[in-house]
Design a protein around this motif. Structure first.
Motif, PDB file in Angstrom:
ATOM      1  N   GLY A 109      45.186  23.632  55.278  1.00  9.72           N
ATOM      2  CA  GLY A 109      45.506  25.018  54.930  1.00  9.72           C
ATOM      3  C   GLY A 109      44.865  26.017  55.881  1.00  9.72           C
ATOM      4  N   VAL A 110      43.596  25.780  56.218  1.00  2.00           N
ATOM      5  CA  VAL A 110      42.884  26.671  57.147  1.00  2.00           C
ATOM      6  C   VAL A 110      43.541  26.634  58.530  1.00  2.00           C
ATOM      7  CG1 VAL A 110      40.695  27.011  58.382  1.00  2.00           C
ATOM      8  CG2 VAL A 110      40.689  26.590  55.914  1.00  2.00           C
ATOM      9  N   LEU A 111      43.871  25.429  59.001  1.00  3.17           N
ATOM     10  CA  LEU A 111      44.497  25.284  60.318  1.00  3.17           C
ATOM     11  C   LEU A 111      45.882  25.933  60.359  1.00  3.17           C
ATOM     12  CD1 LEU A 111      43.532  21.579  61.104  1.00  3.17           C
ATOM     13  CD2 LEU A 111      42.534  23.646  62.122  1.00  3.17           C
ATOM     14  N   ALA A 112      46.660  25.749  59.304  1.00  5.37           N
ATOM     15  CA  ALA A 112      47.996  26.350  59.252  1.00  5.37           C
ATOM     16  C   ALA A 112      47.898  27.875  59.246  1.00  5.37           C
ATOM     17  CB  ALA A 112      48.755  25.853  58.028  1.00  5.37           C
ATOM     18  N   ALA A 113      46.979  28.411  58.457  1.00  4.37           N
ATOM     19  CA  ALA A 113      46.817  29.868  58.386  1.00  4.37           C
ATOM     20  C   ALA A 113      46.375  30.448  59.729  1.00  4.37           C
ATOM     21  CB  ALA A 113      45.810  30.231  57.299  1.00  4.37           C
ATOM     22  N   ALA A 114      45.640  29.663  60.527  1.00  2.00           N
ATOM     23  CA  ALA A 114      45.172  30.120  61.840  1.00  2.00           C
ATOM     24  C   ALA A 114      46.233  29.939  62.927  1.00  2.00           C
ATOM     25  CB  ALA A 114      43.895  29.385  62.230  1.00  2.00           C
ATOM     26  N   GLY A 115      47.384  29.331  62.581  1.00  2.00           N
ATOM     27  CA  GLY A 115      48.480  29.198  63.535  1.00  2.00           C
ATOM     28  C   GLY A 115      48.505  27.906  64.331  1.00  2.00           C
TER      29      GLY A 115
END
Length: 196
Positions: A109-115
């Motif tokens: 989730g963190v990686l996806a939100a950071a692009g």
């Protein structure tokens, strides 16, 4: 979407003509040889970056100039960039401790939100990153950009716990950093990464 297949194909092909999508062909059944039927046409996002800014902003140019200036100064400036990136990565992670059962899901989730567009590969024990949010800088400032990227993801790992370790990797079509699952492998030899 409530539209015909023909109309959807028309619009998808217009997006291909504009360079926003790329078509691929493959058989859905997995069968090959005579009688397997025609391959189906699939679409995926093209590698062409698209940015819209109204009024116009030139953040990419600013980043390019900052990177060029950093490469001309001493090692202290490089270390300051790495420290800043690591601190930013720590801030991306949630403030609360996570248990081992949801650490991979939280990380994705963190990686996806950071692009980064994470892509779990349970068999290899990796989370590869299909997108580098800093790709525009990599061609001219690879060493600086990749060091910053690695430090940022080390910070994310520091915030989320020891389950995943960032490591430098060179794979066509992926970011220069991947995250290795540091947890013990299950009996089948693969690694359990949600979404895999």
């Amino acid at each position: 979407m409530g539209i015909s297949r023909h109309l959807a194909a028309f619009h998808l092909d217009r997006l291909v003509a504009a360079g926003l999508l790329e078509p691929t062909y493959q058989r859905r059944s997995g069968r090959t040889g005579p009688g397997a039927g025609r391959p189906a046409k699939f679409y995926r996002r093209s590698g062409v970056p698209i940015a819209v800014s109204l009024p116009p902003r030139r953040y990419e140019l600013a980043a390019e100039l900052f990177a060029a200036a950093l490469e001309q100064v001493d090692a202290e400036a490089h270390a300051a960039l790495v420290d800043a990136a690591r601190s930013y990565g720590v801030a991306l992670g949630p403030a609360t401790d996570r248990n081992a059962d949801d650490s991979a899901e939280t990380l994705l989730g963190v990686l996806a939100a950071a692009g980064f567009e994470p892509e779990p590969d349970p068999a290899a024990g990796l989370i590869r990153l299909r997108n580098c949010p800093f790709d525009a800088l990599v061609a001219d400032h690879r060493a600086l950009t990749c060091a910053m990227n690695l430090a940022l993801l080390e910070g994310v790992g520091e915030a989320l716990g020891p389950d995943f370790r960032p490591e430098r990797r060179t794979e066509e079509g992926f970011c220069c950093v991947a995250l290795r699952d540091a947890r013990s492998a299950p009996p089948n030899g693969g690694l359990e990464i949600p979404g895999g």
